[in-house]
Scaffold this active site. Sequence first.
Site, PDB file in Angstrom:
ATOM      1  N   LYS A   1      13.042 -16.825 -11.800  1.00  0.00           N
ATOM      2  CA  LYS A   1      13.130 -16.435 -10.388  1.00  0.00           C
ATOM      3  C   LYS A   1      14.063 -17.275  -9.524  1.00  0.00           C
ATOM      4  O   LYS A   1      14.053 -17.148  -8.301  1.00  0.00           O
ATOM      5  CB  LYS A   1      11.724 -16.459  -9.780  1.00  0.00           C
TER       6      LYS A   1
ATOM      7  N   SER B   1      10.781  -7.345  -5.247  1.00  0.00           N
ATOM      8  CA  SER B   1      11.108  -8.272  -4.163  1.00  0.00           C
ATOM      9  C   SER B   1      11.887  -7.565  -3.065  1.00  0.00           C
ATOM     10  O   SER B   1      12.646  -6.618  -3.322  1.00  0.00           O
ATOM     11  CB  SER B   1      11.960  -9.404  -4.745  1.00  0.00           C
TER      12      SER B   1
ATOM     13  N   TYR C   1      19.483 -12.372 -10.606  1.00  0.00           N
ATOM     14  CA  TYR C   1      18.029 -12.320 -10.368  1.00  0.00           C
ATOM     15  C   TYR C   1      17.669 -11.044  -9.604  1.00  0.00           C
ATOM     16  O   TYR C   1      16.794 -10.280 -10.001  1.00  0.00           O
ATOM     17  CB  TYR C   1      17.579 -13.562  -9.585  1.00  0.00           C
TER      18      TYR C   1
ATOM     19  N   LYS D   1      15.498  -7.398 -10.634  1.00  0.00           N
ATOM     20  CA  LYS D   1      14.410  -6.742  -9.878  1.00  0.00           C
ATOM     21  C   LYS D   1      14.724  -5.253  -9.732  1.00  0.00           C
ATOM     22  O   LYS D   1      13.869  -4.400  -9.936  1.00  0.00           O
ATOM     23  CB  LYS D   1      14.234  -7.389  -8.503  1.00  0.00           C
TER      24      LYS D   1
ATOM     25  N   ASN E   1      13.013 -22.891  -2.347  1.00  0.00           N
ATOM     26  CA  ASN E   1      12.386 -22.153  -1.245  1.00  0.00           C
ATOM     27  C   ASN E   1      11.969 -23.084  -0.113  1.00  0.00           C
ATOM     28  O   ASN E   1      11.710 -24.272  -0.310  1.00  0.00           O
ATOM     29  CB  ASN E   1      11.192 -21.345  -1.758  1.00  0.00           C
ATOM     30  N   LEU E   2      11.903 -22.496   1.067  1.00  0.00           N
ATOM     31  CA  LEU E   2      11.708 -23.284   2.281  1.00  0.00           C
ATOM     32  C   LEU E   2      10.379 -24.058   2.326  1.00  0.00           C
ATOM     33  O   LEU E   2      10.376 -25.267   2.577  1.00  0.00           O
ATOM     34  CB  LEU E   2      11.827 -22.353   3.499  1.00  0.00           C
TER      35      LEU E   2
ATOM     36  N   GLY F   1      24.764 -16.423   0.323  1.00  0.00           N
ATOM     37  CA  GLY F   1      23.837 -15.416  -0.210  1.00  0.00           C
ATOM     38  C   GLY F   1      22.654 -15.128   0.701  1.00  0.00           C
ATOM     39  O   GLY F   1      21.926 -14.163   0.474  1.00  0.00           O
TER      40      GLY F   1
HETATM   41  C1  UD1 Z   1      14.349 -16.059  -1.918  1.00  0.00           C
HETATM   42  C2  UD1 Z   1      14.938 -14.946  -2.733  1.00  0.00           C
HETATM   43  C3  UD1 Z   1      13.903 -13.847  -2.837  1.00  0.00           C
HETATM   44  C4  UD1 Z   1      12.628 -14.387  -3.428  1.00  0.00           C
HETATM   45  C5  UD1 Z   1      12.131 -15.513  -2.560  1.00  0.00           C
HETATM   46  C6  UD1 Z   1      10.905 -16.154  -3.176  1.00  0.00           C
HETATM   47  C7  UD1 Z   1      17.153 -13.850  -2.515  1.00  0.00           C
HETATM   48  C8  UD1 Z   1      18.357 -13.664  -1.669  1.00  0.00           C
HETATM   49  N1  UD1 Z   1      16.148 -14.558  -2.030  1.00  0.00           N
HETATM   50  O1  UD1 Z   1      14.197 -15.545  -0.575  1.00  0.00           O
HETATM   51  O2  UD1 Z   1      14.382 -12.821  -3.647  1.00  0.00           O
HETATM   52  O3  UD1 Z   1      11.658 -13.384  -3.497  1.00  0.00           O
HETATM   53  O4  UD1 Z   1      13.140 -16.501  -2.449  1.00  0.00           O
HETATM   54  O5  UD1 Z   1      10.156 -16.738  -2.196  1.00  0.00           O
HETATM   55  O6  UD1 Z   1      17.136 -13.362  -3.602  1.00  0.00           O
HETATM   56  N2  UD1 Z   1      15.984 -22.475   3.975  1.00  0.00           N
HETATM   57  C9  UD1 Z   1      16.403 -23.618   4.607  1.00  0.00           C
HETATM   58  N3  UD1 Z   1      16.339 -24.788   3.910  1.00  0.00           N
HETATM   59  C10 UD1 Z   1      15.856 -24.861   2.628  1.00  0.00           C
HETATM   60  C11 UD1 Z   1      15.418 -23.676   2.003  1.00  0.00           C
HETATM   61  C12 UD1 Z   1      15.507 -22.491   2.706  1.00  0.00           C
HETATM   62  O7  UD1 Z   1      16.845 -23.599   5.754  1.00  0.00           O
HETATM   63  O8  UD1 Z   1      15.847 -25.961   2.044  1.00  0.00           O
HETATM   64  C13 UD1 Z   1      16.016 -21.202   4.739  1.00  0.00           C
HETATM   65  C14 UD1 Z   1      16.909 -20.154   4.092  1.00  0.00           C
HETATM   66  O9  UD1 Z   1      18.227 -20.259   4.550  1.00  0.00           O
HETATM   67  C15 UD1 Z   1      16.209 -18.865   4.558  1.00  0.00           C
HETATM   68  C16 UD1 Z   1      14.734 -19.254   4.678  1.00  0.00           C
HETATM   69  O10 UD1 Z   1      14.722 -20.662   4.740  1.00  0.00           O
HETATM   70  O11 UD1 Z   1      16.657 -18.532   5.828  1.00  0.00           O
HETATM   71  C17 UD1 Z   1      13.906 -18.795   3.492  1.00  0.00           C
HETATM   72  O12 UD1 Z   1      14.522 -19.231   2.297  1.00  0.00           O
HETATM   73  P1  UD1 Z   1      13.786 -19.143   0.875  1.00  0.00           P
HETATM   74  O13 UD1 Z   1      12.428 -19.712   0.972  1.00  0.00           O
HETATM   75  O14 UD1 Z   1      14.709 -19.732  -0.142  1.00  0.00           O
HETATM   76  O15 UD1 Z   1      13.599 -17.580   0.633  1.00  0.00           O
HETATM   77  P2  UD1 Z   1      14.678 -16.395   0.670  1.00  0.00           P
HETATM   78  O16 UD1 Z   1      16.038 -16.885   0.430  1.00  0.00           O
HETATM   79  O17 UD1 Z   1      14.409 -15.575   1.874  1.00  0.00           O
END
Ligand code: UD1
Length: 340
Positions: A86, A126, A151, A155, A201-202, A299
């Site tokens: 993932k 997703s 990835y 999906k 992930n955030l 992305g």
């Molecule tokens: C990503 C995947 C999604 C997947 C999900 C799992 C893509 C494009 N995205 O979603 O398919 O289901 O993870 O949870 O395929 N951010 C920061 N700092 C960080 C990390 C993230 O600012 O260190 C921001 C990102 O820019 C984004 C938001 O937080 O705006 C969420 O990011 P993230 O948790 O990585 O999820 P997605 O990219 O939305």
Amino acid sequence: MKATVLVSGGAGFIGSHVTVELANAGYNVLVADNMSNCDMTNYEGVCRILGYKPEFVQMDFCDPAACRSLFETHKIDAVIHFAAYKAVGESCSEPLMYYRNNLLSFINILEQSKLQGGCNVLFSSSATVYGETDKLPVTEQSPRQEATSPYGNTKQMCEDILRDSVKAYPGIKGIALRYFNPIGAHPSALIGELPRGVPNNLVPFITQTAIGKRECLSVFGNDYPTPDGTCLRDYIDIVDLAKAHVCAVSRMIDEKMKQSYEIFNIGTGRPVSVLELINSFEKVNNLKLNWKFAPRRSGDVVAIWADPTLAEKELGWKAERSVDDTLKAAWEWEKHIAGK
Ligand code: UD1
């Protein structure tokens, strides 16, 4: 007799929460995982929450013989398929690994479901299939965009493989759940997200920064066309998300489906910005997070959130927990892991 649900990837973050909710709803759960991306922490947590050990099989769904043997030795009423890679970035550098693993495992499961007959298949899809879109919130009818990563492509391809299989083989029915951003942890703090290495992930990045494992959170981009300049997402509580699977499984097993292949968005319908999420995490947990703005991450889409109306109408499911409660649970889980 209790219906049996096979959960592939059942030792992972989503799989473990789904196992708990299925068991609580009275299903017999068969957990299978090759342990390639997790350890036994979540499975052990599941056993503690339930007070018994659901059957666990260590196996790789890419192995057709192992898959056949599992189906031949168990009467499986439904399969929920989570066993997949993932990481978006890794999928770009190792596309073949992603296509081989994510597609083969699903094909093997469908092959056995077809042979067994009367098997229901739930695929974990997703919101990534919607890509960048101006029309928000997205409904299940919103067009899918060309995937921006292998990835995301797996999906879309698995959704299509399920749709085509259901059409061709009358023994199989299928549901795809399109998750928005699953976050949080079980209120017991016994199961949660355990990313290997640096989290992509955030929320895991936030909790690891708060506990001191990471020095500083980078907020990717501050000049997006959104109210505070940061991206908008639909963060869905992991226990709420897990409950959606129970509703979908019972819809399949109790033969309430209107079509043999259905798709549902699983989200809250509420957009939340990165800064709002950070503020809420700081407020509910009474702490200060070290963060800074950084350039946009390639992305990332500007904004995406769900229209969850169809899931409410057809599955009788609705997100219930607030982002605040979810972020409290995420922090409790991080502290639990740190203290282990
Ligand atoms: C990503 C995947 C999604 C997947 C999900 C799992 C893509 C494009 N995205 O979603 O398919 O289901 O993870 O949870 O395929 N951010 C920061 N700092 C960080 C990390 C993230 O600012 O260190 C921001 C990102 O820019 C984004 C938001 O937080 O705006 C969420 O990011 P993230 O948790 O990585 O999820 P997605 O990219 O939305």
